[in-house]
Design a protein around this motif. Sequence first.
Motif, PDB file in Angstrom:
ATOM      1  N   SER A 134       0.820  -1.213   0.000  1.00  0.00           N
ATOM      2  CA  SER A 134       0.000   0.000   0.000  1.00  0.00           C
ATOM      3  C   SER A 134       0.859   1.271   0.000  1.00  0.00           C
ATOM      4  N   SER A 135       2.163   1.085  -0.272  1.00  0.00           N
ATOM      5  CA  SER A 135       3.045   2.252  -0.363  1.00  0.00           C
ATOM      6  C   SER A 135       4.086   1.976  -1.432  1.00  0.00           C
ATOM      7  N   LYS A 136       4.752   3.073  -1.888  1.00  0.00           N
ATOM      8  CA  LYS A 136       5.776   2.942  -2.913  1.00  0.00           C
ATOM      9  C   LYS A 136       6.923   2.093  -2.385  1.00  0.00           C
ATOM     10  N   GLU A 137       7.271   2.248  -1.111  1.00  0.00           N
ATOM     11  CA  GLU A 137       8.376   1.490  -0.534  1.00  0.00           C
ATOM     12  C   GLU A 137       8.073  -0.024  -0.559  1.00  0.00           C
ATOM     13  N   GLN A 138       6.833  -0.350  -0.209  1.00  0.00           N
ATOM     14  CA  GLN A 138       6.471  -1.769  -0.214  1.00  0.00           C
ATOM     15  C   GLN A 138       6.490  -2.332  -1.629  1.00  0.00           C
ATOM     16  N   ARG A 139       6.035  -1.493  -2.594  1.00  0.00           N
ATOM     17  CA  ARG A 139       6.022  -1.941  -3.986  1.00  0.00           C
ATOM     18  C   ARG A 139       7.450  -2.191  -4.472  1.00  0.00           C
ATOM     19  N   ASP A 140       8.317  -1.236  -4.145  1.00  0.00           N
ATOM     20  CA  ASP A 140       9.717  -1.364  -4.583  1.00  0.00           C
ATOM     21  C   ASP A 140      10.374  -2.586  -3.945  1.00  0.00           C
ATOM     22  N   LEU A 141      10.046  -2.831  -2.667  1.00  0.00           N
ATOM     23  CA  LEU A 141      10.621  -3.972  -1.951  1.00  0.00           C
ATOM     24  C   LEU A 141      10.218  -5.294  -2.615  1.00  0.00           C
ATOM     25  N   ILE A 142       8.956  -5.415  -2.989  1.00  0.00           N
ATOM     26  CA  ILE A 142       8.465  -6.648  -3.623  1.00  0.00           C
ATOM     27  C   ILE A 142       9.109  -6.832  -4.978  1.00  0.00           C
ATOM     28  N   LEU A 143       9.181  -5.704  -5.748  1.00  0.00           N
ATOM     29  CA  LEU A 143       9.754  -5.806  -7.094  1.00  0.00           C
ATOM     30  C   LEU A 143      11.218  -6.203  -7.046  1.00  0.00           C
ATOM     31  N   ASN A 184      12.627  -8.111  -4.869  1.00  0.00           N
ATOM     32  CA  ASN A 184      12.786  -9.517  -4.439  1.00  0.00           C
ATOM     33  C   ASN A 184      11.609 -10.384  -4.922  1.00  0.00           C
ATOM     34  N   GLU A 185      11.130 -10.061  -6.115  1.00  0.00           N
ATOM     35  CA  GLU A 185       9.901 -10.718  -6.607  1.00  0.00           C
ATOM     36  C   GLU A 185      10.024 -12.247  -6.635  1.00  0.00           C
TER      37      GLU A 185
END
Length: 584
Positions: A113-122, A124-125
């Motif tokens: 639900s945040s840019k940081e979380q999105r970047d983190l997932i991407l 280490n996808e």
Amino acid sequence: MGFDLSSIQGTVQKYAEVIAQVSGVDVEVVDKKLYRVAGTGLYAGDINQDMSSEGYVYKHLLNTGETMIIYNPGEDSLCSNCPNSSNCQETIEISMPIKVHEEIIGIIGLVGSSKEQRDLILQNEKLYLEFVNQIADFIAAKALEQKEKESNLSIIATLDSVIDYMEQGVLIMGEGNIITKSNENAKKQLGVSTVEGKTVEIIYTGDELNNTSEYKMIIDNKEVFIMGEVYPLGLRNNQYTSILIFKNIKTIHSDLYEMTATHKTIDAKNIIGSSEATKRLKSNIEKVACSNSTVLITGESGTGKEMVATAIWRESDRRTQKFVAVNCAAIPESLLESELFGYVKGAFSGADPKGRIGKFELANQGIIFLDEIGDMPIYLQAKLLRILQERTITRIGSNQVIPIDVRVIAATNKDLKVMIETKKFREDLYYRLNVIPLTIKPLRERREDIEELTNFFIKRYNRLLNKSYNYIKKSTMELLKNHMWRGNVRELENTVEFMINMMESDGVLNDKTLPVDFFEDLSTEVVTSNNANIITPLKELELREIQKALNIFGDTTEGKRKAAMSLGISLTTFYRRLEEVLKK
């Protein structure tokens, strides 16, 4: 198979929290009906809610079964119908199915639900996908385990319900052969009030009878022989590893006895006849009834030897046990051994593949009646002697020695002493059987009984044949009382049955109702010739006189002694001459 994630909701919630901690994003798990089973972060307060109105991506995944990654939530085509698509708070979403045998039972959702979380997932996808996939497998395995547990519990509940209604004994055992469950029939057959929690030892004897295995069961240091089978349950439950379905060997004996017992029984006091010989016989029956000694009943054919045997049984302390009768003359010599001692499965060629329990084993605790013992083959006489001495039997084809407690009553219409002299009967067996000798006099030697017996049979067959009997003429009764009755009581009974059938509507029994052959002179007469030129050989005359003496004095040992005296010869010579008569 109807997997329900809510049944393991606590476990699913723990896995969701593990994923959330590792990934740093919010996690939710929904079942295949789109009910939220677990949630963290934004979803922690909305567990058990119905998401079917908004879970568009999840609905799609349920149809495809494929893992989905929505990189731009709200803008993806799958989000077009979502009412929050224009105001979506999510920045990335991973949806992965939970499968059991290719069946989707739920979905794991990772939501950034945040840019940081999105970047983190991407960043280490791949790692996240492998990790979540592993968690999905863990949840699936737990769901499968829970399903098996529920299934096992259902099976156990069904078993518990069914075994209480089974006629056979049933024991359910856990690890270490500890009894978990039993039915009432099991406790009844084992003679105990409770068995649960006790350890049982089940030892296969190696014998199979009636298509069933025989086992020796040891419980509370008590040995019980049973017939049954042990079946593994295959349940993942240490308390339910195997089930034993069985019958106590004594119960099987009782069942077989009920199917085969056809003898008529009578008490000693109900034996018909008021002659001194009959009174003495009744008295002797009462004296010897409660002994365990063997009895040898002798008498001509038709005198009622089995009736006397059953009277001994009814008067004895074994009256509540079994009375098993075996006619040694009626069973082929090749089958008599197996009939007496039984055999196990595969004992010999041509045998019943199920095996069979022998008459001695069947009669255990009771009485076995060996009728026509004089017709028993000499080799079997040796076996019978050993059984009488050792009180044990061994089934044919088996190595198992079975102890028995059986009282033996034997009977014969033959002179066993003559058979001993001619090597047709074992002398040692004779003395083992003849501990208590009982002799039944032929009917012609107790004529006082004839009228009583006649009236008894008249009543019986008048009732059975539905006739209207009035009376029997005195002259006819006198004819009956003076007849030779070589067939004894059996012949008298058959004659009365014939008379009742021939009786006219007036209900009177007279000479006309007697059988035609009744009037034939059945005695052996010495045929003399008036022709002086015809000479009868002395041998023939001798044999005729011996036969005549037998007809007069009877075929009993005492009768033979009197016959020998009347002929002026010794008893030994008489037996030798008698053997020649028997061969004619």
